[in-house]
Design a protein around this motif. Sequence first.
Motif, short mmCIF file in Angstrom:
data_model
loop_
_atom_site.label_atom_id
_atom_site.label_comp_id
_atom_site.label_asym_id
_atom_site.label_seq_id
_atom_site.Cartn_x
_atom_site.Cartn_y
_atom_site.Cartn_z
N ALA A 152 0.85 -1.20 0.00
CA ALA A 152 0.00 0.00 0.00
C ALA A 152 0.88 1.25 0.00
O ALA A 152 0.63 2.20 -0.75
CB ALA A 152 -0.94 -0.02 1.21
N GLY A 153 1.91 1.25 0.83
CA GLY A 153 2.82 2.39 0.88
C GLY A 153 3.52 2.64 -0.43
O GLY A 153 3.63 3.79 -0.89
N LEU A 154 3.99 1.58 -1.06
CA LEU A 154 4.67 1.75 -2.36
C LEU A 154 3.70 2.27 -3.42
O LEU A 154 4.07 3.13 -4.24
CB LEU A 154 5.30 0.42 -2.80
CG LEU A 154 6.53 0.01 -2.00
CD1 LEU A 154 6.97 -1.41 -2.39
CD2 LEU A 154 7.67 0.99 -2.22
N HIS A 155 2.47 1.77 -3.41
CA HIS A 155 1.48 2.25 -4.37
C HIS A 155 1.13 3.72 -4.12
O HIS A 155 0.90 4.48 -5.07
CB HIS A 155 0.23 1.37 -4.36
CG HIS A 155 0.38 0.12 -5.13
ND1 HIS A 155 0.87 -1.04 -4.58
CD2 HIS A 155 0.13 -0.16 -6.43
CE1 HIS A 155 0.92 -1.97 -5.51
NE2 HIS A 155 0.47 -1.46 -6.64
N VAL A 156 1.10 4.13 -2.86
CA VAL A 156 0.84 5.54 -2.55
C VAL A 156 1.93 6.41 -3.17
O VAL A 156 1.65 7.44 -3.80
CB VAL A 156 0.75 5.77 -1.02
CG1 VAL A 156 0.87 7.25 -0.67
CG2 VAL A 156 -0.54 5.18 -0.47
N THR A 196 3.95 10.11 -7.31
CA THR A 196 4.89 10.41 -8.39
C THR A 196 4.16 10.72 -9.69
O THR A 196 4.49 11.70 -10.37
CB THR A 196 5.86 9.22 -8.59
OG1 THR A 196 6.57 9.00 -7.37
CG2 THR A 196 6.84 9.49 -9.73
N LEU A 197 3.17 9.90 -10.02
CA LEU A 197 2.41 10.15 -11.25
C LEU A 197 1.67 11.48 -11.18
O LEU A 197 1.60 12.21 -12.17
CB LEU A 197 1.44 8.99 -11.52
CG LEU A 197 2.08 7.65 -11.84
CD1 LEU A 197 1.03 6.55 -11.92
CD2 LEU A 197 2.89 7.72 -13.13
N SER A 198 1.15 11.81 -10.02
CA SER A 198 0.47 13.09 -9.82
C SER A 198 1.45 14.26 -9.99
O SER A 198 1.14 15.26 -10.65
CB SER A 198 -0.17 13.13 -8.43
OG SER A 198 -0.73 14.38 -8.18
N VAL A 233 2.19 15.04 -13.55
CA VAL A 233 1.12 15.83 -14.19
C VAL A 233 1.26 17.30 -13.79
O VAL A 233 1.22 18.19 -14.65
CB VAL A 233 -0.28 15.29 -13.81
CG1 VAL A 233 -1.37 16.24 -14.31
CG2 VAL A 233 -0.50 13.89 -14.37
N VAL A 234 1.45 17.56 -12.52
CA VAL A 234 1.58 18.95 -12.04
C VAL A 234 2.78 19.63 -12.70
O VAL A 234 2.69 20.78 -13.14
CB VAL A 234 1.70 18.98 -10.50
CG1 VAL A 234 2.10 20.36 -10.01
CG2 VAL A 234 0.39 18.53 -9.86
N ARG A 235 3.90 18.92 -12.78
CA ARG A 235 5.10 19.50 -13.39
C ARG A 235 4.84 19.89 -14.85
O ARG A 235 5.21 20.98 -15.30
CB ARG A 235 6.25 18.50 -13.33
CG ARG A 235 7.56 19.01 -13.93
CD ARG A 235 8.66 17.97 -13.85
NE ARG A 235 8.36 16.74 -14.55
CZ ARG A 235 8.60 16.54 -15.86
NH1 ARG A 235 9.16 17.48 -16.59
NH2 ARG A 235 8.29 15.39 -16.42
N LEU A 236 4.14 19.01 -15.58
CA LEU A 236 3.84 19.30 -16.98
C LEU A 236 2.80 20.41 -17.11
O LEU A 236 2.87 21.23 -18.04
CB LEU A 236 3.38 18.04 -17.70
CG LEU A 236 4.50 17.03 -17.95
CD1 LEU A 236 3.93 15.71 -18.47
CD2 LEU A 236 5.53 17.59 -18.93
N ARG A 237 1.85 20.47 -16.19
CA ARG A 237 0.87 21.57 -16.22
C ARG A 237 1.59 22.91 -16.01
O ARG A 237 1.29 23.89 -16.69
CB ARG A 237 -0.19 21.38 -15.14
CG ARG A 237 -1.20 20.31 -15.46
CD ARG A 237 -2.34 20.33 -14.44
NE ARG A 237 -3.29 19.26 -14.69
CZ ARG A 237 -4.18 19.25 -15.64
NH1 ARG A 237 -4.25 20.27 -16.49
NH2 ARG A 237 -5.01 18.24 -15.79
N GLY A 287 3.36 -4.12 -12.52
CA GLY A 287 2.49 -3.89 -13.67
C GLY A 287 2.10 -2.43 -13.81
O GLY A 287 2.14 -1.85 -14.90
N ARG A 288 1.74 -1.80 -12.71
CA ARG A 288 1.34 -0.40 -12.75
C ARG A 288 2.51 0.50 -13.10
O ARG A 288 2.38 1.46 -13.85
CB ARG A 288 0.73 0.03 -11.40
CG ARG A 288 -0.58 -0.63 -11.06
CD ARG A 288 -1.75 -0.22 -11.97
NE ARG A 288 -1.72 -0.88 -13.26
CZ ARG A 288 -2.14 -0.35 -14.41
NH1 ARG A 288 -2.57 0.86 -14.48
NH2 ARG A 288 -2.10 -1.04 -15.51
N LEU A 289 3.69 0.18 -12.58
CA LEU A 289 4.88 0.98 -12.87
C LEU A 289 5.27 0.86 -14.34
O LEU A 289 5.49 1.87 -15.03
CB LEU A 289 6.04 0.55 -11.97
CG LEU A 289 7.35 1.30 -12.15
CD1 LEU A 289 7.17 2.78 -11.81
CD2 LEU A 289 8.42 0.69 -11.27
#
Length: 133
Positions: free
Chosen positions: A14-18, A23-25, A28-32, A91-93
């Motif tokens: 759970a911690g790693l997925h958080v 990171t993915l969020s 997005v913010v960096r590109l915005r 898989g998600r990474l």
Amino acid sequence: MDTITSGHAAALWAGLHVFLMLTLSLLVVRLRQKHKVSLGDEGIPELARAIRAFGNATEYVPTGLIALVVLAVVGAPPLAIHVAGFVLFSGRLVHAVGLSSSGGASIPRALGMVATWLAYIFVGVALLFYAIA
């Protein structure tokens, strides 16, 4: 003892997925900020891919994490939780990397989805096993 250890295994994943979601969020913010876009993607492919990578993760990660936690609650062995957590996280990474790199079909995207589905199948079967066993 297994429940505590299983809980620790679920907590790890759970911690790693958080942090993956964070990171993915942040990407997005960096590109915005870079493209001065506050809403949507304004047709910028790089931003669209980052938004979609985050969105796709938000579609798959919660169900996977709920399944891992329920497996811990019912006393599944920590190894089962680690296997499912690792396959889901990998898989998600891999999927996120593939989607961020290319908007089209790619081997990383395909491998990421297959790994996600395998994790889903594994936890689904395990949950049903514990429900009826």
